[in-house]
Design an enzyme around this catalytic site. Structure first.
Site, PDB file in Angstrom:
ATOM      1  N   GLY A   1       0.774  -1.154   0.039  1.00 29.81           N
ATOM      2  CA  GLY A   1       0.152   0.062  -0.130  1.00 29.81           C
ATOM      3  C   GLY A   1       0.745   1.345  -0.042  1.00 29.81           C
ATOM      4  O   GLY A   1       2.101   1.097  -0.482  1.00 29.81           O
TER       5      GLY A   1
ATOM      6  N   ILE B   1       2.318   3.303   2.438  1.00 31.17           N
ATOM      7  CA  ILE B   1       3.564   3.113   3.313  1.00 31.17           C
ATOM      8  C   ILE B   1       4.402   2.150   2.741  1.00 31.17           C
ATOM      9  O   ILE B   1       5.906   2.770   2.434  1.00 31.17           O
ATOM     10  CB  ILE B   1       3.175   2.718   4.716  1.00 31.17           C
ATOM     11  CG1 ILE B   1       2.431   3.910   5.421  1.00 31.17           C
ATOM     12  CG2 ILE B   1       4.420   2.665   5.487  1.00 31.17           C
ATOM     13  CD1 ILE B   1       2.115   3.481   6.953  1.00 31.17           C
TER      14      ILE B   1
ATOM     15  N   CYS C   1       3.061   7.247  13.691  1.00 35.27           N
ATOM     16  CA  CYS C   1       3.440   8.696  12.921  1.00 35.27           C
ATOM     17  C   CYS C   1       3.528   9.776  14.094  1.00 35.27           C
ATOM     18  O   CYS C   1       4.332  10.437  13.982  1.00 35.27           O
ATOM     19  CB  CYS C   1       2.652   8.792  11.775  1.00 35.27           C
ATOM     20  SG  CYS C   1       0.664   9.167  12.124  1.00 35.27           S
TER      21      CYS C   1
ATOM     22  N   SER D   1      -4.672  11.299   3.826  1.00 33.93           N
ATOM     23  CA  SER D   1      -3.680  10.340   4.032  1.00 33.93           C
ATOM     24  C   SER D   1      -3.827   9.294   5.002  1.00 33.93           C
ATOM     25  O   SER D   1      -2.559   8.546   5.450  1.00 33.93           O
ATOM     26  CB  SER D   1      -2.336  11.175   4.522  1.00 33.93           C
ATOM     27  OG  SER D   1      -2.834  11.792   6.055  1.00 33.93           O
TER      28      SER D   1
ATOM     29  N   PRO E   1      -6.587   2.506   4.828  1.00 28.96           N
ATOM     30  CA  PRO E   1      -7.446   1.601   5.740  1.00 28.96           C
ATOM     31  C   PRO E   1      -6.528   1.059   6.903  1.00 28.96           C
ATOM     32  O   PRO E   1      -7.269   0.652   7.742  1.00 28.96           O
ATOM     33  CB  PRO E   1      -7.497   0.293   4.710  1.00 28.96           C
ATOM     34  CG  PRO E   1      -7.374   1.196   3.315  1.00 28.96           C
ATOM     35  CD  PRO E   1      -6.388   2.147   3.565  1.00 28.96           C
ATOM     36  N   GLY E   2      -5.230   0.972   6.724  1.00 31.14           N
ATOM     37  CA  GLY E   2      -4.448   0.516   7.656  1.00 31.14           C
ATOM     38  C   GLY E   2      -4.519   1.192   9.158  1.00 31.14           C
ATOM     39  O   GLY E   2      -4.603   1.119  10.394  1.00 31.14           O
TER      40      GLY E   2
ATOM     41  N   ARG F   1      -6.812   3.538   9.698  1.00 26.26           N
ATOM     42  CA  ARG F   1      -8.263   3.630  10.237  1.00 26.26           C
ATOM     43  C   ARG F   1      -8.643   2.425  11.062  1.00 26.26           C
ATOM     44  O   ARG F   1      -9.301   2.461  12.183  1.00 26.26           O
ATOM     45  CB  ARG F   1      -9.175   3.922   8.935  1.00 26.26           C
ATOM     46  CG  ARG F   1      -9.003   5.195   8.400  1.00 26.26           C
ATOM     47  CD  ARG F   1      -9.913   5.436   7.248  1.00 26.26           C
ATOM     48  NE  ARG F   1      -9.787   6.638   6.572  1.00 26.26           N
ATOM     49  CZ  ARG F   1     -10.155   7.629   6.913  1.00 26.26           C
ATOM     50  NH1 ARG F   1     -11.142   7.882   7.591  1.00 26.26           N
ATOM     51  NH2 ARG F   1      -9.877   8.724   6.126  1.00 26.26           N
ATOM     52  N   ALA F   2      -8.196   1.290  10.776  1.00 24.38           N
ATOM     53  CA  ALA F   2      -8.423   0.069  11.251  1.00 24.38           C
ATOM     54  C   ALA F   2      -7.474  -0.018  12.692  1.00 24.38           C
ATOM     55  O   ALA F   2      -7.807  -0.699  13.555  1.00 24.38           O
ATOM     56  CB  ALA F   2      -7.837  -1.288  10.491  1.00 24.38           C
TER      57      ALA F   2
END
Length: 314
Positions: free
Chosen positions: A12, A14, A129, A160, A163-164, A166-167
């Site tokens: 993805g 990153i 982050c 920015s 899905p990762g 937000r999960a």
């Protein structure tokens, strides 16, 4: 020196940005594989065009690649849950893991603060982050005076946050809060993340509040100098990292409630406020995605330190 081969799990945003950083900028690392689970992902397509070995079969596909034995370091840019499974599969095979998720299996690492302490660890965690952006500031303050409480607010562009991210919101706040204490040196820590939907998207902004016992004005100058030095240390590997305005040190009014005391039982006397901006390098991601850029930059920094240490011990 011979370069250390690395693999990236997660094709993805990153993972793809990290791959491009390794290919363009690293004197110590060499791409050994890009690993995904979606054959149609842009990351795998770009890797193939750049002659990087690819697999869309996840960690098992990585293990099955002809050059798997040559790979020494594996970056995991998936999710906290996936990293637990990936680490369990790869650790017994002797692979060093650099975890870009909030799984926190290994020790927390923020390059500007404690990189050299964990270069021999089989698995290191890059916190989050928000942690990479703000924990150096907490550490800079705690090197001068004890920090009773540190609170960080990370504001990132909604676009920015994939899905990762937000999960893993819960893991973000928990992992960052723990690392504020473990790495930053605060007695207590709290982390807040804001996904800002503004258009056009805004560059990552971070605010750090530290409660300290610093009645001496001379100590205020020491705090400011420590922060400015730390900003320079971080910007050495994240060029878009900078102070947005001058550091503010204000007295806490006597009638203002303070729930967290210092270890010696004293009440904090001052609040240190640090305002940061993180602009991405735009290698693959937009410049506003400084939250993702600081993670890939920090991860690559640690891998390069590991490679340098290996070369030095030959």
């Amino acid at each position: 020196m011979s370069k250390v081969k690395v693999a990236i799990i997660g094709s993805g945003n990153i993972g793809t940005d990290l791959m491009i950083k390794v290919l363009r900028n690293s004197d110590y690392l060499e791409m050994g594989a890009m690993v995904g689970i979606d054959p149609a992902s842009d990351g795998l397509a770009r890797a193939a065009r750049l002659n990087v070995p690819i697999t869309a079969e996840g960690v098992e596909g990585l293990i099955g690649l002809p050059n798997f034995d040559e790979i020494e370091i594996v970056f995991d840019a998936t999710s906290a849950k996936a990293h637990v499974a990936n680490n369990a599969r790869l650790a017994p095979l002797g692979k060093r893991m650099i975890d870009l998720t909030p799984a926190a299996i290994g020790p927390y690492v923020v390059p500007a603060v404690n990189a050299d302490e964990h270069l021999d660890a089989p698995n290191v965690n890059m916190v989050t982050c928000g942690g990479q952006a703000t924990i150096p500031m907490v550490a800079a303050v705690s090197r001068v005076v004890p920090v009773a409480y540190a609170e960080i607010v990370a504001s990132i562009a909604s676009k920015s946050a994939g899905p990762g991210t937000r999960a893993n919101i819960d893991e973000f706040t928990e992992t960052t809060s723990e690392a504020i204490v473990a790495v930053g040196g605060a007695r207590r820590g709290k982390a807040i993340i804001i996904l800002n939907p503004a258009e056009p998207p805004l560059i990552m902004r971070d605010t750090v509040f530290c409660l300290v016992d610093a009645p001496d004005p001379a100590v205020h100058e020491e705090i400011r100098q420590s922060i400015e030095k730390m900003v320079g240390d971080v910007s050495a590997y994240v060029p878009g990292y900078r102070l947005k305005q001058e550091v503010q040190i204000t007295e806490i009014p006597a009638d203002q409630p303070v729930e967290t005391l210092l270890v010696n039982g004293n009440r904090p006397t001052h609040q240190v406020s640090v305002f940061l901006e993180v602009e991405g390098a735009a290698h693959y991601l937009p410049a506003y995605a400084g939250n993702l850029d600081i993670m890939t930059s920090a991860g690559m920094q640690i891998a390069e330190r590991i490679a340098q240490q290996k070369e030095a011990t030959k």
